[in-house]
Scaffold this motif. Structure first.
Motif, PDB file in Angstrom:
ATOM      1  N   LYS A   1       7.334   6.299  -7.607  1.00 39.37           N
ATOM      2  CA  LYS A   1       8.693   6.398  -7.066  1.00 39.37           C
ATOM      3  C   LYS A   1       8.755   7.362  -5.891  1.00 39.37           C
ATOM      4  O   LYS A   1       9.467   7.127  -4.904  1.00 39.37           O
ATOM      5  CB  LYS A   1       9.665   6.840  -8.164  1.00 39.37           C
ATOM      6  N   ALA A   2       7.977   8.445  -5.979  1.00 38.30           N
ATOM      7  CA  ALA A   2       7.978   9.452  -4.918  1.00 38.30           C
ATOM      8  C   ALA A   2       7.022   9.096  -3.782  1.00 38.30           C
ATOM      9  O   ALA A   2       6.910   9.847  -2.811  1.00 38.30           O
ATOM     10  CB  ALA A   2       7.591  10.818  -5.494  1.00 38.30           C
ATOM     11  N   GLY A   3       6.352   7.970  -3.886  1.00 35.44           N
ATOM     12  CA  GLY A   3       5.360   7.578  -2.887  1.00 35.44           C
ATOM     13  C   GLY A   3       5.985   7.080  -1.595  1.00 35.44           C
ATOM     14  O   GLY A   3       7.198   6.869  -1.486  1.00 35.44           O
ATOM     15  N   ARG A   4       5.114   6.883  -0.614  1.00 38.61           N
ATOM     16  CA  ARG A   4       5.543   6.413   0.701  1.00 38.61           C
ATOM     17  C   ARG A   4       4.880   5.078   1.004  1.00 38.61           C
ATOM     18  O   ARG A   4       3.652   4.951   0.905  1.00 38.61           O
ATOM     19  CB  ARG A   4       5.166   7.433   1.780  1.00 38.61           C
ATOM     20  N   LEU A   5       5.692   4.077   1.336  1.00 37.21           N
ATOM     21  CA  LEU A   5       5.160   2.766   1.668  1.00 37.21           C
ATOM     22  C   LEU A   5       4.500   2.822   3.046  1.00 37.21           C
ATOM     23  O   LEU A   5       5.161   3.067   4.056  1.00 37.21           O
ATOM     24  CB  LEU A   5       6.276   1.725   1.640  1.00 37.21           C
TER      25      LEU A   5
ATOM     26  N   THR B   1      -3.928   6.503  -1.703  1.00 41.02           N
ATOM     27  CA  THR B   1      -3.267   5.221  -1.477  1.00 41.02           C
ATOM     28  C   THR B   1      -3.565   4.265  -2.622  1.00 41.02           C
ATOM     29  O   THR B   1      -4.719   4.053  -2.975  1.00 41.02           O
ATOM     30  CB  THR B   1      -3.727   4.581  -0.151  1.00 41.02           C
ATOM     31  N   VAL B   2      -2.513   3.709  -3.206  1.00 44.45           N
ATOM     32  CA  VAL B   2      -2.661   2.747  -4.298  1.00 44.45           C
ATOM     33  C   VAL B   2      -2.093   1.409  -3.851  1.00 44.45           C
ATOM     34  O   VAL B   2      -1.283   1.326  -2.924  1.00 44.45           O
ATOM     35  CB  VAL B   2      -1.943   3.235  -5.575  1.00 44.45           C
TER      36      VAL B   2
ATOM     37  N   HIS C   1       0.856  -1.179   0.000  1.00 45.78           N
ATOM     38  CA  HIS C   1       0.000   0.000   0.000  1.00 45.78           C
ATOM     39  C   HIS C   1       0.897   1.235   0.000  1.00 45.78           C
ATOM     40  O   HIS C   1       1.642   1.477   0.970  1.00 45.78           O
ATOM     41  CB  HIS C   1      -0.918  -0.001   1.223  1.00 45.78           C
ATOM     42  N   VAL C   2       0.841   1.982  -1.083  1.00 43.73           N
ATOM     43  CA  VAL C   2       1.732   3.128  -1.273  1.00 43.73           C
ATOM     44  C   VAL C   2       0.914   4.414  -1.323  1.00 43.73           C
ATOM     45  O   VAL C   2      -0.076   4.500  -2.069  1.00 43.73           O
ATOM     46  CB  VAL C   2       2.549   2.981  -2.568  1.00 43.73           C
TER      47      VAL C   2
END
Length: 311
Positions: A261-265, A225-226, A208-209
């Protein structure tokens, strides 16, 4: 001489009475056998479900603890987590309609596992002060006791290899390609001491990113959230967490590579399917997988969400 005749009826049952009694007895026996069969089937199914749930709990608890202690640092090019479809690790199909054999999902990451140093944390003779370990999960199809590939005794076996902090620091920490660095340990993954549980025929990992998406004409960024899923149903797939962002070749609808790429896990969702012992036996005997009815009766599904607050 006079002959005397007795008018009293001879004692005993008539043929009709015996037939009626036998019919009633047959009905009672049939009912008892049916009830016993249903009770036995229910007991067997309940026992299989309990064992499957224990297997699932063992795996989910262990993997959840490792993910909860996931270690990563930003501002570098190091790889901290790598998950991918293990090519060439074909597993036999479980369902007849599954098609060809499936590949397994393998995952390797850095974590502050609580059982590092074989659980002897704080022992001055063993614990040298390191707290970051590398852990890897792999799914195999083999005999869990002797490690052979006998089709009659083989089953799906999940292994967990935990590399102690000293070797992790020396060989695996601070590497741009964690999976490549881990390759020297790959042959040790399915050693007997790394066994976790059996009959886990597949597990799926969904990352979930949280990403930022522009909203409307204002162009303001809105968090969204994707889900990025790795499943053995896929022929290929890869997900990597590095110090410079997230890298994945799995396409997500409406999300660009840069946004991901810029997302947060934020979290990891672990899903798995466990086959009962009876299902494994039938699957191995037929060699063609379980029928739809047998699959429904012998395969159980479980999942768990693990939050990653520090990512």
């Amino acid at each position: 001489m006079k002959t005397h005749f007795s008018n009293r009826r001879s004692s005993g049952f008539t043929l009709i009475e015996l037939m009626v009694a036998m019919g009633i007895t047959a009905i009672i026996i049939t009912v008892l056998v049916t009830i016993t069969g249903v009770a036995t089937d229910t007991w067997t199914r309940s026992r299989s479900e309990i064992r499957a749930s224990r297997q699932a709990k063992t795996m989910l608890d262990t993997m959840a603890k490792d993910f909860e202690s996931l270690v990563s640092r930003r501002g570098n090019n190091f790889e901290w987590l790598h998950a991918a479809i293990v090519q060439g690790g074909n597993l036999p199909k479980v369902a007849k309609n599954q098609g060809s054999a499936a590949d397994a999902v393998g995952v390797t990451f850095l974590t502050a596992a609580t059982d590092r140093y074989l659980g002897q944390v704080g022992d001055p003779n063993v614990d040298k002060g390191g707290d970051v370990s590398c852990v890897s999960y792999r799914l195999r199809f083999k005999d869990p006791i002797d490690g052979g590939n006998n089709k009659r005794t083989s089953t799906f076996v999940l292994y967990r290899l935990l590399v102690n902090p000293d070797d992790t620091f020396k060989d695996l920490l601070g590497k741009d390609d964690l999976e490549d660095a881990f390759s020297s340990y790959e042959t040790n993954v399915d050693d007997e001491e790394n066994f976790i549980c059996e009959n886990v025929h597949q597990f799926t990992i969904t990352f979930h990113v949280e990403i930022s998406k522009s909203s409307g004409s204002s162009g303001a960024s809105v968090p969204e959230t994707v889900r990025v899923t790795l499943s053995s149903d896929q022929s290929q797939g890869e997900f990597s967490l590095t110090g410079s962002g997230i890298d994945s070749n799995i396409s997500v609808s409406g999300v660009t590579t840069d946004e991901l790429k810029a997302g947060r896990l934020k979290a990891v969702e672990i899903s798995m399917s466990v086959v009962s012992d009876a299902g494994i036996i039938r699957m191995n005997a037929s060699g063609q997988g379980l029928s739809e009815d047998d699959y429904a009766r012998n395969v159980y599904h479980y999942s768990r969400m693990v939050e990653l607050p520090g990512m």
